[in-house]
Design a protein around this motif. Structure first.
Motif, mmCIF file in Angstrom:
data_model
loop_
_atom_site.group_PDB
_atom_site.id
_atom_site.type_symbol
_atom_site.label_atom_id
_atom_site.label_comp_id
_atom_site.label_asym_id
_atom_site.label_seq_id
_atom_site.Cartn_x
_atom_site.Cartn_y
_atom_site.Cartn_z
ATOM 1 N N MET A 262 -3.085 21.398 6.113
ATOM 2 C CA MET A 262 -2.116 20.412 6.611
ATOM 3 C C MET A 262 -2.008 19.187 5.712
ATOM 4 O O MET A 262 -1.058 18.409 5.841
ATOM 5 C CB MET A 262 -2.475 19.986 8.036
ATOM 6 C CG MET A 262 -2.063 21.011 9.086
ATOM 7 S SD MET A 262 -1.995 20.310 10.759
ATOM 8 C CE MET A 262 -3.728 19.908 11.031
ATOM 9 N N ILE A 263 -2.968 18.988 4.814
ATOM 10 C CA ILE A 263 -2.859 17.868 3.869
ATOM 11 C C ILE A 263 -1.556 17.980 3.083
ATOM 12 O O ILE A 263 -0.861 16.992 2.837
ATOM 13 C CB ILE A 263 -4.063 17.834 2.908
ATOM 14 C CG1 ILE A 263 -5.358 17.572 3.686
ATOM 15 C CG2 ILE A 263 -3.869 16.772 1.830
ATOM 16 C CD1 ILE A 263 -6.607 17.721 2.844
ATOM 17 N N ASN A 264 -1.193 19.201 2.714
ATOM 18 C CA ASN A 264 0.049 19.431 1.969
ATOM 19 C C ASN A 264 1.246 19.678 2.873
ATOM 20 O O ASN A 264 2.375 19.319 2.530
ATOM 21 C CB ASN A 264 -0.123 20.636 1.034
ATOM 22 C CG ASN A 264 -0.977 20.316 -0.169
ATOM 23 O OD1 ASN A 264 -0.948 19.210 -0.697
ATOM 24 N ND2 ASN A 264 -1.763 21.289 -0.606
ATOM 25 N N PHE A 265 1.008 20.275 4.024
ATOM 26 C CA PHE A 265 2.123 20.734 4.841
ATOM 27 C C PHE A 265 2.635 19.699 5.836
ATOM 28 O O PHE A 265 3.774 19.780 6.284
ATOM 29 C CB PHE A 265 1.752 22.016 5.591
ATOM 30 C CG PHE A 265 1.510 23.194 4.684
ATOM 31 C CD1 PHE A 265 2.185 23.301 3.481
ATOM 32 C CD2 PHE A 265 0.610 24.190 5.039
ATOM 33 C CE1 PHE A 265 1.974 24.389 2.634
ATOM 34 C CE2 PHE A 265 0.394 25.286 4.207
ATOM 35 C CZ PHE A 265 1.077 25.379 3.006
ATOM 36 N N ARG A 266 1.815 18.723 6.235
ATOM 37 C CA ARG A 266 2.291 17.728 7.192
ATOM 38 C C ARG A 266 2.868 16.544 6.426
ATOM 39 O O ARG A 266 2.312 15.442 6.382
ATOM 40 C CB ARG A 266 1.172 17.270 8.126
ATOM 41 C CG ARG A 266 1.755 16.569 9.366
ATOM 42 C CD ARG A 266 0.701 15.906 10.200
ATOM 43 N NE ARG A 266 -0.141 16.841 10.905
ATOM 44 C CZ ARG A 266 -1.102 16.471 11.753
ATOM 45 N NH1 ARG A 266 -1.323 15.180 11.971
ATOM 46 N NH2 ARG A 266 -1.847 17.369 12.347
ATOM 47 N N GLN A 267 4.027 16.780 5.836
ATOM 48 C CA GLN A 267 4.720 15.786 5.026
ATOM 49 C C GLN A 267 6.228 15.900 5.275
ATOM 50 O O GLN A 267 6.699 16.946 5.743
ATOM 51 C CB GLN A 267 4.420 16.002 3.540
ATOM 52 C CG GLN A 267 2.974 15.747 3.141
ATOM 53 C CD GLN A 267 2.576 14.286 3.288
ATOM 54 O OE1 GLN A 267 3.333 13.384 2.933
ATOM 55 N NE2 GLN A 267 1.386 14.050 3.823
ATOM 56 N N PRO A 268 6.980 14.853 4.975
ATOM 57 C CA PRO A 268 8.439 14.943 5.121
ATOM 58 C C PRO A 268 9.002 16.060 4.235
ATOM 59 O O PRO A 268 8.445 16.375 3.172
ATOM 60 C CB PRO A 268 8.925 13.566 4.645
ATOM 61 C CG PRO A 268 7.749 12.672 4.781
ATOM 62 C CD PRO A 268 6.540 13.516 4.538
ATOM 63 N N ASP A 269 10.072 16.675 4.706
ATOM 64 C CA ASP A 269 10.804 17.706 3.954
ATOM 65 C C ASP A 269 10.008 18.994 3.758
ATOM 66 O O ASP A 269 10.376 19.831 2.923
ATOM 67 C CB ASP A 269 11.252 17.173 2.582
ATOM 68 C CG ASP A 269 12.115 15.930 2.699
ATOM 69 O OD1 ASP A 269 12.943 15.879 3.637
ATOM 70 O OD2 ASP A 269 11.946 15.004 1.877
ATOM 71 N N VAL A 270 8.906 19.196 4.494
ATOM 72 C CA VAL A 270 8.172 20.457 4.465
ATOM 73 C C VAL A 270 8.542 21.235 5.723
ATOM 74 O O VAL A 270 8.578 20.677 6.825
ATOM 75 C CB VAL A 270 6.648 20.229 4.401
ATOM 76 C CG1 VAL A 270 5.905 21.562 4.490
ATOM 77 C CG2 VAL A 270 6.277 19.494 3.119
ATOM 78 N N ASN A 271 8.799 22.520 5.564
ATOM 79 C CA ASN A 271 9.208 23.350 6.699
ATOM 80 C C ASN A 271 8.170 23.285 7.811
ATOM 81 O O ASN A 271 6.975 23.458 7.569
ATOM 82 C CB ASN A 271 9.385 24.802 6.238
ATOM 83 C CG ASN A 271 10.062 25.649 7.305
ATOM 84 O OD1 ASN A 271 9.567 25.795 8.412
ATOM 85 N ND2 ASN A 271 11.215 26.220 6.954
ATOM 86 N N ILE A 272 8.637 23.046 9.021
ATOM 87 C CA ILE A 272 7.722 22.875 10.147
ATOM 88 C C ILE A 272 6.947 24.153 10.464
ATOM 89 O O ILE A 272 5.894 24.120 11.120
ATOM 90 C CB ILE A 272 8.500 22.388 11.389
ATOM 91 C CG1 ILE A 272 7.530 21.785 12.409
ATOM 92 C CG2 ILE A 272 9.314 23.520 11.992
ATOM 93 C CD1 ILE A 272 8.211 21.080 13.539
ATOM 94 N N GLY A 273 7.429 25.284 9.969
ATOM 95 C CA GLY A 273 6.718 26.542 10.185
ATOM 96 C C GLY A 273 5.312 26.521 9.615
ATOM 97 O O GLY A 273 4.390 27.139 10.174
ATOM 98 N N TYR A 274 5.116 25.792 8.514
ATOM 99 C CA TYR A 274 3.779 25.696 7.929
ATOM 100 C C TYR A 274 2.831 24.902 8.837
ATOM 101 O O TYR A 274 1.633 25.214 8.934
ATOM 102 C CB TYR A 274 3.842 25.046 6.550
ATOM 103 C CG TYR A 274 4.517 25.908 5.510
ATOM 104 C CD1 TYR A 274 3.912 27.077 5.056
ATOM 105 C CD2 TYR A 274 5.761 25.559 4.977
ATOM 106 C CE1 TYR A 274 4.525 27.877 4.096
ATOM 107 C CE2 TYR A 274 6.385 26.345 4.023
ATOM 108 C CZ TYR A 274 5.761 27.501 3.588
ATOM 109 O OH TYR A 274 6.378 28.292 2.639
ATOM 110 N N ILE A 275 3.359 23.865 9.486
ATOM 111 C CA ILE A 275 2.539 23.106 10.436
ATOM 112 C C ILE A 275 2.139 23.997 11.603
ATOM 113 O O ILE A 275 0.984 23.986 12.057
ATOM 114 C CB ILE A 275 3.300 21.869 10.951
ATOM 115 C CG1 ILE A 275 3.552 20.891 9.800
ATOM 116 C CG2 ILE A 275 2.541 21.185 12.083
ATOM 117 C CD1 ILE A 275 4.362 19.671 10.197
ATOM 118 N N ILE A 276 3.078 24.798 12.088
ATOM 119 C CA ILE A 276 2.793 25.717 13.192
ATOM 120 C C ILE A 276 1.725 26.718 12.784
ATOM 121 O O ILE A 276 0.801 27.023 13.557
ATOM 122 C CB ILE A 276 4.087 26.431 13.637
ATOM 123 C CG1 ILE A 276 5.059 25.416 14.257
ATOM 124 C CG2 ILE A 276 3.786 27.566 14.613
ATOM 125 C CD1 ILE A 276 6.435 25.973 14.548
#
Length: 590
Positions: free
Chosen positions: A432-446
């Motif tokens: 999530m260090i890389n994925f919880r950022q603006p303009d990153v697809n929310i699917g990665y957070i999920i």
């Protein structure tokens, strides 16, 4: 899963080490360790020296019927269903409550004190359960929870809301803790992991309700009635469980299974006795010390001189001195120690407690502002944000059922935590260090939330089983209270770190990134979630807010990942105890 995990046993003998630690305790308790060094109640000649609450529950389980047992578990599940529904709603409402008072940045700070007190209360509550009885402790905690809900419904500021949170979390944590003791009292150790998972299973359904329920209250009668409604519902739904335990205890008492003990103490003598037994001075020293030491990290940004403020410096110094005073008092002066240090010398108990603390520190660092991130950066509604926030609850509740089955099947629990739970947690938080950022697809957070959910369902269940497996029924309430205390203090530390990072990073980045025409509104935007979401998506101001959010979250996630290194060591030191073939409780149990 690796196929060879079950065959990996420790080279050292757990029997020898356990006997070295607990021989003195064996003489005191009249017990003899079984072949694993664990005090199985089936080995004990008598339980006449047990504390009153333990003897009462053992008598109760000997006289109640299968129908009573089933009814108790049905009511426990219903109570869990109502509580988890209220929890989901409250999580969604919290940012709006603090924003209503123009102090959104205090979202994490409002929970710090409640986590500290809510965790510390479980050790004196364990004394209440052991001395007075399980039903008595349960009804006291229900009353405290209800008072907290009433206070939240009527609060007129963040300060009052924070005080209400203390009452609520003391009651909620105490009630759920008492229920967990009910489960430990009424289930065999090999089935206990599954029964704990069973009680958590309502999350699978209620997470879909929390967001829509919060939205309905916000758009309807207001967030105050969200708390007020459950202040009415909670006492009604909890009374039947109290009644079935109290009725069966009276049945056991009439059958002569619980001899009456007369204390012959006066009122003053009783007050003095219970103050000593509950170690009131130790609780006050530790709670006050932790609160004074941790709160400045979330409050410093509101002071003109920030870290150089006299108030902040004094709080940190006096908080540290009170913590030191607590340690010295417990070591040299306390007639009855608040923390049972003799239990903590067992590496399985201590390892389970440290695992609980490190997981909660990490979780609350990255989770404290997660709902706000989803609503601002990902532009989700309250309902949709609640779905993603609650992936952890859904996944961990579902997976813990699988873990319960695996513990019963294999008879062991360490392999699940060491080879799956802890590594998967580190993977999920680290990604999530890389994925919880603006303009990153929310699917990665999920995806990351799913990893963490399955890992959490494994770790929480196995750490509780580890703590209980290392002792006898007489001390189950105490070890679970110690484990819960470590969890709550870990949560308070995590929220403190989250608040410190947030107030240290977000306002500065926001002021730097906002367009020139919006810079004078930076303080108002920082303080209010509604103001943050009021700027249309794609505008320079909204992009600046999103960018500031992303940088704050990045530091939180780095800190949360680093803390998890402790979890590996804490789990590795557990003894590989086989829980399948020995008995820890008596009477009609599951």
């Amino acid at each position: 899963m690796r196929l060879n995990i079950l065959s990996k046993l420790p080279a050292e003998s757990p029997v020898v080490e356990k006997q070295q630690v607990s021989n003195q305790g064996d003489k005191e308790m009249g017990t003899t360790p079984n072949e694993q060094g664990i005090h199985s109640d089936s080995d004990e000649a008598t339980t006449s020296d047990y504390q009153e609450g333990v003897r009462k529950i053992e008598a109760t389980t000997q006289v109640w019927t299968t129908g009573n047992l089933i009814f108790a578990y049905v009511m426990i599940w219903i109570i869990a269903f109502v509580d988890t529904m209220q929890q989901g709603m409250s999580t969604s409402l919290l940012p709006y409550v603090t924003s209503d008072f123009k102090l959104h940045s205090l979202t994490a700070a409002t929970m710090i004190m409640s986590n500290i007190i809510g965790g510390l209360i479980k050790l004196p509550l364990a004394k209440v359960l052991d001395i007075w009885g399980r039903p008595q402790g349960f009804i006291i905690m229900v009353a405290t929870l209800t008072v907290g809900l009433i206070m939240m419904a009527g609060c007129n500021g963040v300060q009052t809301y924070a005080a209400a949170q203390v009452f609520y979390w003391v009651g909620y944590n105490g009630m759920t803790y008492t229920i967990s003791i009910f489960i430990a009292d009424t289930s065999q150790l090999k089935n206990r992991a599954f029964m704990f998972a069973f009680v958590s299973s309502p999350y699978i359904a209620t997470v879909w309700v929390g967001g829509p329920l919060a939205t309905a209250f916000l758009n309807g009668p207001g967030w105050r009635w969200g708390y007020g409604a459950f202040a009415i519902i909670t006492p009604i739904i909890t009374f039947p469980l109290y009644a079935v335990f109290a009725w069966n205890y009276n049945k056991a008492k009439k059958a002569g299974l619980v001899p009456v003990r007369e204390s012959n103490r006066t009122l003053i003598q009783s007050i003095k006795y219970y103050c000593i037994e509950f170690d009131i001075l130790g609780i006050l020293l530790l709670a006050g010390g932790l609160a004074l030491f941790l709160l400045p990290f979330s409050l410093y940004s509101y002071q003109a001189d920030q870290w150089r403020s006299d108030m902040i410096i004094c709080m940190i110094i006096f908080g540290g001195l009170l913590i030191i005073a607590f340690a010295l008092y417990e070591k040299y002066l306390a007639p009855v120690c608040f923390i049972p240090f003799n239990l903590l010398v067992d590496r399985t108990v201590l390892g389970a407690c440290i695992l609980a603390a490190s997981l909660f520190v990490s979780f609350y660092i990255w989770d404290s502002y997660f709902p706000s991130f989803l609503q601002v950066v990902n532009n989700l509604s309250i309902t949709h944000a609640s779905y993603i926030v609650n992936i952890y609850s859904i996944g961990s509740s579902f997976w813990s059922l699988v873990v319960g089955v695996l513990v019963r099947w294999s008879g062991r629990f360490k392999w699940l935590a060491l080879y799956f739970g802890v590594p998967m947690t580190i993977l999920g938080v680290g990604l999530m260090i890389n994925f919880r950022q603006p303009d990153v697809n929310i699917g990665y957070i999920i995806m990351c939330q799913i990893f963490i959910a399955f890992a959490g369902g494994t770790c929480v269940i196995t750490e509780q089983v580890a703590a209980m497996a290392a002792t006898s029924h007489q001390y189950v309430a105490v070890v679970l209270a110690v484990e819960a205390m470590f969890s709550s203090i870990g949560g308070a530390i995590g929220q403190t770190v989250a608040a410190a990072i947030w107030t240290g990073v977000f306002p500065q980045r926001l002021a730097a990134y906002l367009p020139a025409e919006e810079k004078d509104k930076a303080s108002a935007i920082f303080a209010d979630l509604v103001a943050q979401t009021s700027y249309p998506v794609g505008t320079p101001a909204r992009d600046a807010i999103n960018r500031a959010y992303g940088e704050g979250q990045k530091y939180m996630l780095i800190a949360g990942t680093a803390v998890l290194a402790i979890s590996v060591v804490a789990t590795a030191v557990w003894r590989d105890i086989k829980v399948k073939d020995f008995r820890q409780v008596k009477g009609r149990v599951i």
